[in-house]
Enzyme design. Structure first.
Site, mmCIF file in Angstrom:
data_model
loop_
_atom_site.group_PDB
_atom_site.id
_atom_site.type_symbol
_atom_site.label_atom_id
_atom_site.label_comp_id
_atom_site.label_asym_id
_atom_site.label_seq_id
_atom_site.Cartn_x
_atom_site.Cartn_y
_atom_site.Cartn_z
ATOM 1 N N SER A 118 8.477 3.979 0.380
ATOM 2 C CA SER A 118 7.442 3.249 -0.344
ATOM 3 C C SER A 118 7.569 3.472 -1.846
ATOM 4 C CB SER A 118 6.067 3.716 0.140
ATOM 5 O OG SER A 118 5.051 2.997 -0.509
ATOM 6 N N SER A 123 0.871 -1.171 0.000
ATOM 7 C CA SER A 123 0.000 0.000 0.000
ATOM 8 C C SER A 123 0.907 1.219 0.000
ATOM 9 C CB SER A 123 -0.899 -0.021 1.229
ATOM 10 O OG SER A 123 -1.853 1.007 1.143
ATOM 11 N N GLU A 124 0.736 2.110 -0.981
ATOM 12 C CA GLU A 124 1.793 3.082 -1.256
ATOM 13 C C GLU A 124 1.956 4.179 -0.204
ATOM 14 O OE1 GLU A 124 -0.775 2.462 -3.303
ATOM 15 O OE2 GLU A 124 -1.656 4.296 -4.100
ATOM 16 N N ASN A 125 1.018 4.281 0.743
ATOM 17 C CA ASN A 125 1.267 5.225 1.834
ATOM 18 C C ASN A 125 2.392 4.740 2.745
ATOM 19 O OD1 ASN A 125 -0.776 3.248 2.398
ATOM 20 N ND2 ASN A 125 -1.130 4.240 4.354
#
Lengths: 233, 219
Positions: B88, B46-48
């Site tokens: 990330s 999840s890119e956060n």
């Protein structure tokens, strides 16, 4: 011996020196990991013409969204701003300028700003509106866009634990943009859930070394959830 | 019949391989997590700043500090890692994520994708989509083959502002699975009961149909 005691005891002291026209970098992703009390203090101070750099601009009535209420933000640099009716209104009326920046490029711009790297090449955004007006270069057969670093007069971040040296540890995914934002402010203010004694934070587990942080304040957080999803077990 | 959203997700899930690191976008891509084939293990990014995303929390597990890139509350699986957004996107941009699945408004025969901006409508931003399409080794796009007026979304050239150039490798629509290479869409599979003619009729870009095209198989 006050040299490394960065703890301040009022929000006035935490944001002292913020002036009209300054650039403020704010950590947080959506409403997760935002420095709620520092944002409220900016609202209270009424500082205007601010350039705010943050992944999002809060929601109506909470987070950075409160700074729109009295038109304190002149320009917003963000990757996604869809959660906010007042934002939309000010954008369409031309009161608010927006620079949409891909999320990873935004994170890297902050990181580069704090690390003394003035610009970097990235493939992100090549051939898209984001690359318009920017230098591009082919390196080893691939095309890249030159993106410039960002620094702020202030950076405001939220951390879980801090000590008086300004060492910070973040909690879960509230880390997000906070570590990069912390490096990129001339004055970095950390609003934290808990201030612990020096030595209580394991040196090798510190996320942000205190050298980047000028002020620490203990805050109380509402920690509003933007999209509450639960499963039944 | 055209596939449902769940069936599109089920078909995309067949692209998953054991040991893959996968980033799933918002919408249909998110549903792919429900159909990971038995016997394989994938890690969701999840890119956060979360690698090893788990299901939504129970009431008891709910934590405002634990969210996904869609800003929804989530959990982390055992073995997960949490890191900054710069870290990330370093793993995304650096090509360490094996597969990205995302939605789009338009895709063209050169692998260009438009997914974030419709001129004249309010622009909310690209979020992490431009970084994801620039960085992933393998990009699968999920979309309906045509819009509600019957206009093809698989074009010669995208008409909307782009998210990325030359990056889409595979498309799973409600009608077909297609590969994008050498300046054309190559038809690989049809949805059950959908004819090659219908797919041809709803594909505006260059479509190559080689031999008999099998129907998709769902287990």
């Amino acid at each position: 011996m006050a040299g490394f005691n960065k703890v301040v005891h009022s929000y006035e002291d935490a944001m002292a020196g913020l002036q009209d026209g300054m650039t403020v970098i704010a950590g947080g992703f959506g409403l997760c990991g935002i420095p709620e009390g520092l944002i409220a203090q900016i609202k209270k101070m009424g500082t205007t013409d601010l350039t705010v750099v943050s992944n999002n601009c809060g929601v109506d009535g909470f987070g950075l969204g409160v700074l729109l209420e009295d038109r304190q933000i002149k320009k917003m640099v963000a990757s996604y701003v869809g959660e906010n009716a007042l934002f939309e209104k000010q954008l369409l009326s031309g009161e608010l300028e927006v620079e949409l920046t891909p999320q990873g490029t935004l994170a890297e711009k902050m990181r580069a700003g704090g690390a003394g790297i003035p610009a970097f090449f990235t493939a992100t955004g090549y051939g898209t509106p984001v690359a318009e007006g920017k230098e591009t270069r082919e390196i080893n057969g691939r095309n890249y866009v030159l993106e410039e670093a960002i620094t702020g007069d202030f950076a405001i971040v939220r951390a879980w634990k801090a000590d008086r040296y300004g060492n910070l540890v973040f909690r879960h995914t509230s880390m997000n943009f906070n570590p990069m934002a912390a490096t990129a402010g001339k004055i970095t203010v950390a609003e934290v859930e808990e201030i612990v004694e020096p030595g209580e934070l394991e040196p090798s587990q510190i996320h942000t070394p205190g050298i980047y942080v000028q002020r620490v304040i203990k805050g109380n957080f509402e920690k509003r959830i933007e999209r509450r999803m639960v499963r039944k077990d | 019949m055209a596939l449902s959203r769940e069936q599109v997700a089920m078909r995309v899930a067949q692209e998953l391989k054991d040991g893959y690191y996968v980033n799933l976008g918002i919408g249909i891509p998110t549903l792919v997590a429900n159909y990971v084939p038995a016997g394989i293990e994938v890690m969701l990014q999840s890119e956060n700043g979360l690698l090893g995303m788990g299901p939504y929390p129970t009431e008891a597990e709910l934590d405002a500090d634990m969210i996904n890139a869609g800003k929804e509350t989530v959990t982390a699986i055992k073995g997960a890692a949490i890191f900054s957004s710069a870290e990330s996107f370093a793993m995304i941009r650096g090509g360490h994520v094996d597969l990205t699945v995302l939605g789009a408004f338009e895709v063209d025969q050169n692998g260009n994708i438009a997914s974030w901006m419709i001129p004249g409508k309010l622009v909310k931003g690209m979020g992490g989509a431009m970084d994801l399409v620039a960085g992933a080794l393998n990009i699968v796009v999920t979309m309906t083959h045509a819009d509600k007026y019957g206009n093809s979304k698989l074009l010669n050239d995208c008409t909307l502002p782009l998210t990325g150039v030359g990056c889409v490798k595979k498309i799973v629509t409600d009608l077909a699975v297609l590969e994008v290479r050498d300046g054309a869409f190559h038809l690989l599979e049809r949805a059950p009961g959908i004819s090659v003619e219908e797919i041809q009729q709803k594909t505006a870009g260059k479509l190559i149909v080689n031999g008999d095209i099998p129907e998709m198989v769902f287990n």
